[in-house]
Design an enzyme around this catalytic site. Structure first.
Site, PDB file in Angstrom:
ATOM      1  N   HIS A  56       0.428  -0.793  -0.335  1.00 32.41           N
ATOM      2  CA  HIS A  56      -0.026  -0.367   0.046  1.00 32.41           C
ATOM      3  C   HIS A  56       0.979   1.424   0.178  1.00 32.41           C
ATOM      4  O   HIS A  56       0.675   2.076  -0.740  1.00 32.41           O
ATOM      5  CB  HIS A  56      -1.059   0.084   1.515  1.00 32.41           C
ATOM      6  N   SER A 104      -7.779   4.698  -3.392  1.00 35.60           N
ATOM      7  CA  SER A 104      -9.564   3.487  -3.252  1.00 35.60           C
ATOM      8  C   SER A 104      -9.376   3.394  -1.872  1.00 35.60           C
ATOM      9  O   SER A 104      -8.637   3.344  -0.392  1.00 35.60           O
ATOM     10  CB  SER A 104      -8.597   1.636  -3.491  1.00 35.60           C
ATOM     11  N   HIS A 105     -10.355   2.892  -1.023  1.00 33.75           N
ATOM     12  CA  HIS A 105     -10.986   2.884  -0.205  1.00 33.75           C
ATOM     13  C   HIS A 105     -11.590   1.651  -0.015  1.00 33.75           C
ATOM     14  O   HIS A 105     -13.025   0.793   0.385  1.00 33.75           O
ATOM     15  CB  HIS A 105     -11.442   3.678   1.296  1.00 33.75           C
ATOM     16  N   ARG A 126      -7.592  14.952   2.803  1.00 28.16           N
ATOM     17  CA  ARG A 126      -6.626  15.288   3.658  1.00 28.16           C
ATOM     18  C   ARG A 126      -5.369  15.129   2.369  1.00 28.16           C
ATOM     19  O   ARG A 126      -4.346  16.217   2.121  1.00 28.16           O
ATOM     20  CB  ARG A 126      -6.008  14.571   4.590  1.00 28.16           C
ATOM     21  N   GLU A 324      -3.310   4.372  12.567  1.00 25.15           N
ATOM     22  CA  GLU A 324      -4.323   5.884  11.176  1.00 25.15           C
ATOM     23  C   GLU A 324      -5.172   6.672  11.836  1.00 25.15           C
ATOM     24  O   GLU A 324      -5.839   6.952  10.935  1.00 25.15           O
ATOM     25  CB  GLU A 324      -4.748   3.915  10.141  1.00 25.15           C
TER      26      GLU A 324
END
Lengths: 748, 80
Positions: A56, A104-105, A126, A324
């Site tokens: 990632h 992407s999430h 952000r 996170e």
């Protein structure tokens, strides 16, 4: 608070076993860390490397392919910041710049759809904020499993509520995106969020920690145990069939009101010139922000991890590095400006803490209550490993290509064509998306000119001049499954065409590359082909890729999703008052088809919806024709020749006519210029329909000829039905009922 | 007629922005002793019959499937 695994202790205990495999690192990667540090890593260092070297964050499997995006794209004077920054920035004229990026999430949105999708919006906002811009709009490209599958209702309703909750609370209009369904996304939905921001040229910010002595400030939410390890463990671990009952990863809960304060705070900090460098915190949190800022700047940084404001006092240095927690940013600030910086944060009720300073030592050093727990060269973590993974054309590729849709039974006469059109118009992937888009605030901030279901979203940037930016996203997993090279060029073409269909000049490209496991050579081949297609396509269209995101391991067990690159294109309007909409006008207008139609049905909506068929070749991209079509549309819009324009894509002319009729409630009467089935349902690229204002038919024909775009008069607007001469008549009321009832019936 | 009460709270490790906003409002209003607030939901569920074992099993299932989100929340059940 003590007993941290300090550097001194690590040097003294080289043989201590470490859980590198559990953190997602291979034996070779672990050995490389030991070699870099010439000792074993501390626990905090191991955590930091594990998240930074996750797929990632490091792009370790994709990097070798992505290089061609920058290498092949022609140099563009419009590009103010390109690939490698938080987001690309392009000059849109009049002293303004626009920045946009898609991310992407996917995995978090499957685990907890509402908060997973919500934090996806927060994260991309952000990224845009970190470039010095004010975020002005978002778009979401969504793909789910079959519409009738029970789990789809859970995932879709949660995802849509999460996007609308976060975006609406934050006060950002959601102006477009996509909604599609396919079996391949059943255990692995795609939730891709795009954000657009606007700034003045002088406000551009960079993510670099330069100037020894400058202070490092962490501001925004306090740090909690959110998604600890998520960057490596969650984003890069494929879901297994039994995955649902396995230990659930921690879920992050977003705070859109906190993000709103962060946005206003940052905009004021930029305007006051108080920021020397800035980075948002996303995946890999403090670990990522510190290493990337340090690696891009003077090269060194000293951080006190015990100065990080915590929500949970039990967190240790490794947790803090990997957390996170949402709604956080990190800034580099000159010492003389720290007081004013903190005062602006206090004004906006944003928590801020000085946690360290920039050094010229070339080392990223972090301490925990006086003990050094991290001491690394930051580039070693920021750059990460690079893999040349084996890529091999999938064994079924040829069989798939040979399974030509030409053998499928076709509708023979008018009534069959009528039924096929209605079936497509009511299919979940082509049906009216209002059930989704009406949950989004599309007009907040008062600058939305166009929003879904228009071809592209359009935001006014300057009230006086009418300067505006148009943005859209497109992707087609079916085309890409058949041929990832051509399919990616088709996605790019469609996004480019959609922006052009509003009258905008396409300027820049962003991309979100959703693929299966890179450890599968067939998937890696798809990825390599897709990137090559995108790079060649951008070069041919003359639009640079400004940034993007790669999402791998999108699969359930051994089954990968269709390769699904989602392409975003941004274009500029010198005056949004001249924009084109898809709706047929109330008055008189002539409908003209632009472009050339060939019998192309591979991967088409017709084959998919009517026959559940996927095979053959996708339509042939026509990049030169796309460029000429875009030039024609922009020129025709500028000369006010047109009352409407709509691109042709999924479902071909049939769906384009249906949508243009339904949007304004005005029908049309057309005569097809060839084989009715091909005319209605072929998905040939580089085509659009336009409604030409009375008296401008000759002017448009001349302009089309000058641009080298074939044009054919189809008929005229008017009436209350979609009337295809010698084929069928569909009253708009019937068409509307079929088109609009699908999603409410499924998701209520 | 019996009544059962279901109380739903975010799991302790899950971020609670709403609770944080309430805590900071508390301090702003002069309740300086408030260190932190976690907020949740309470459901009063009226039953047609008695709160016997079968009813408890059924309401537990209701709490798991509808009243709470087991991914981020936990619940407790007691007689009302």
């Amino acid at each position: 608070m003590t007993h941290a695994d300090a550097v001194a202790r690590a040097a003294a205990t080289p043989g201590q076993p470490q859980p590198y495999a559990e953190l997602g690192l291979t034996g070779a990667e672990y050995a490389r860390i030991r070699q870099t540090l010439r000792r074993r890593p501390t626990g905090a260092e191991l955590a930091l490397y594990s998240v930074m070297w996750s797929e990632h964050c490091s792009y370790k499997s994709s990097k070798v392919h992505l290089r061609q995006l920058a290498a092949k794209t022609p140099p563009s004077a419009a590009l103010l910041a390109g690939v490698g920054h938080n987001a690309g920035v392009v000059d849109i004229g009049q002293g303004y710049a626009a920045t946009f990026k898609i991310e992407s999430h996917n995995h978090p949105s499957y685990v907890e759809p509402h908060h997973g999708a919500a934090t996806g919006v927060g994260g991309i906002v952000r990224d845009i904020l970190a470039m010095g811009a004010r975020p002005v709009a978002v778009l979401d490209a969504l793909r789910f499993g079959p519409a009738t599958a029970p789990d789809t209702a859970r995932v879709l309703t949660g995802v849509v509520s999460g996007i609308s909750w976060y975006g609406n609370c934050l006060g950002l209009p959601n102006i477009g995106g996509e909604l599609d369904f396919d079996r391949c996304y059943a255990g692995n939905p795609l939730v891709n969020a795009l954000c657009v921001g606007v700034l003045r040229h002088g406000d551009l910010q960079i993510a670099a920690a330069s100037g020894p002595g400058n202070k490092v400030i962490l501001f925004g939410s306090a740090t909690g145990p959110d998604g600890v390890g998520g960057a490596s463990v969650l984003a890069s671990a494929a879901f297994s069939a039994a995955g649902e009952s396995a230990k659930r990863p921690s879920v992050q809960v977003g705070d859109p009101f906190g993000e709103k304060l962060l946005v206003e705070c940052c905009v004021e900090l930029y305007a006051a010139g108080l920021v020397a460098g800035i980075q948002d915190l996303g995946a890999a949190g403090v670990a990522c922000a510190t290493t990337e800022l340090a690696a891009a700047g003077t090269g060194g940084m000293r951080i006190r991890l015990d100065a990080v404001p915590l929500r949970d006092p039990t967190l240790g240095p490794a947790d803090i590095l990997m957390s996170e927690s949402q709604e956080r940013m990190m800034a580099v600030v000159e010492p003389a400006k720290v007081g004013r910086f903190l005062a602006v944060c206090a004004k906006w009720d944003v928590r801020a803490a000085v946690i360290g300073e920039v050094t010229d030592t070339g080392r990223l050093v972090m301490s925990w209550h006086g003990e050094v727990v991290v001491d690394i060269p930051p580039a070693s973590a920021a750059d990460g490993p690079v893999y040349h993974r084996p890529a091999k054309r999938g064994a079924d590729t040829d069989a798939l290509a040979a399974d030509d849709p030409a053998s499928l039974p076709r509708p023979g006469h008018g009534d069959d064509l009528r039924q096929a059109l209605l079936a497509l118009a009511g299919s979940p992937g082509l049906a009216d998306t209002r059930w989704v888009t009406e949950q989004y605030d599309r007009y907040v901030r008062g600058d939305t000119v166009l929003a879904m279901p228009e071809d592209a979203g359009l935001i006014r940037v300057d009230e006086e001049t009418g300067l505006g930016v148009a943005v859209t996203t497109d992707g087609n997993g079916r085309y890409c499954r058949l041929d990832p090279y051509l399919g990616t060029q088709l996605a790019l073409s469609e996004a480019y065409r959609n922006v052009a269909a509003t009258g905008a000049r396409p300027l820049a490209v962003t991309n979100c590359l959703n693929f299966g496991s890179p450890e599968d050579p067939a998937v890696m081949w798809q990825f390599a082909e897709a990137v090559r297609g995108l790079a060649d396509g951008c070069a041919a269209l003359g639009v640079p890729v400004t940034g993007g995101n790669v999402s791998l391991y999108n699969q359930t067990g051994p089954a990968a999703i269709h390769p699904t690159p989602v392409i975003g294109v941004l274009g500029v309007h010198d005056d949004v008052r001249l924009r084109l909409r898809i709706r047929f006008p109330d008055g008189k207008a002539t409908i003209v088809l632009l472009g050339r139609t060939e019998p192309e049905f591979g991967g088409s909506a017709w084959a998919h919806v009517i026959h559940g068929h996927l095979g053959g070749r996708p339509p042939q991209p026509a990049l030169d024709a796309e460029r000429r079509l875009a030039g024609l549309l922009a020129a025709a819009a500028a000369e006010s020749l047109l009352a409407a324009a709509h691109d042709l894509s999924d479902g071909g002319l049939a769906i384009a006519l249906a949508e243009s009729c339904l949007r304004g409630g005005t029908g049309c009467r057309v005569r097809l210029p060839g084989d009715p089935f091909t005319c209605l349902f072929s998905e040939s690229a580089a085509r659009a329909i336009v409604a030409v204002r009375p008296g401008e038919r000759d002017a448009l024909a001349a302009l089309a000829a000058a641009h080298g775009v074939p044009s054919q008069v189809l008929g005229s607007v008017g009436g209350d039905s979609l009337d295809v001469e010698d084929c069928f008549v569909i009253p708009l009321a019937e068409l509307a009922a079929v088109h609009t009832r699908t999603l409410p019936a499924l998701f209520g | 007629m019996a009544r059962m009460i279901v109380e739903v709270m975010l799991k302790p490790e899950i971020h609670d922005p709403e609770g944080e906003a309430i805590a900071s409002a508390s301090r702003r209003l002069g309740f300086g002793q408030v260190v932190s607030v976690r907020q949740g939901k309470r459901f009063d569920v009226e039953l047609a019959g008695p709160a016997d074992e079968a009813a408890v099993t059924a309401i537990t299932q209701l709490a798991r499937e509808l009243l709470s989100n087991p991914v981020i929340e936990e619940f407790t059940l007691h007689a009302g």
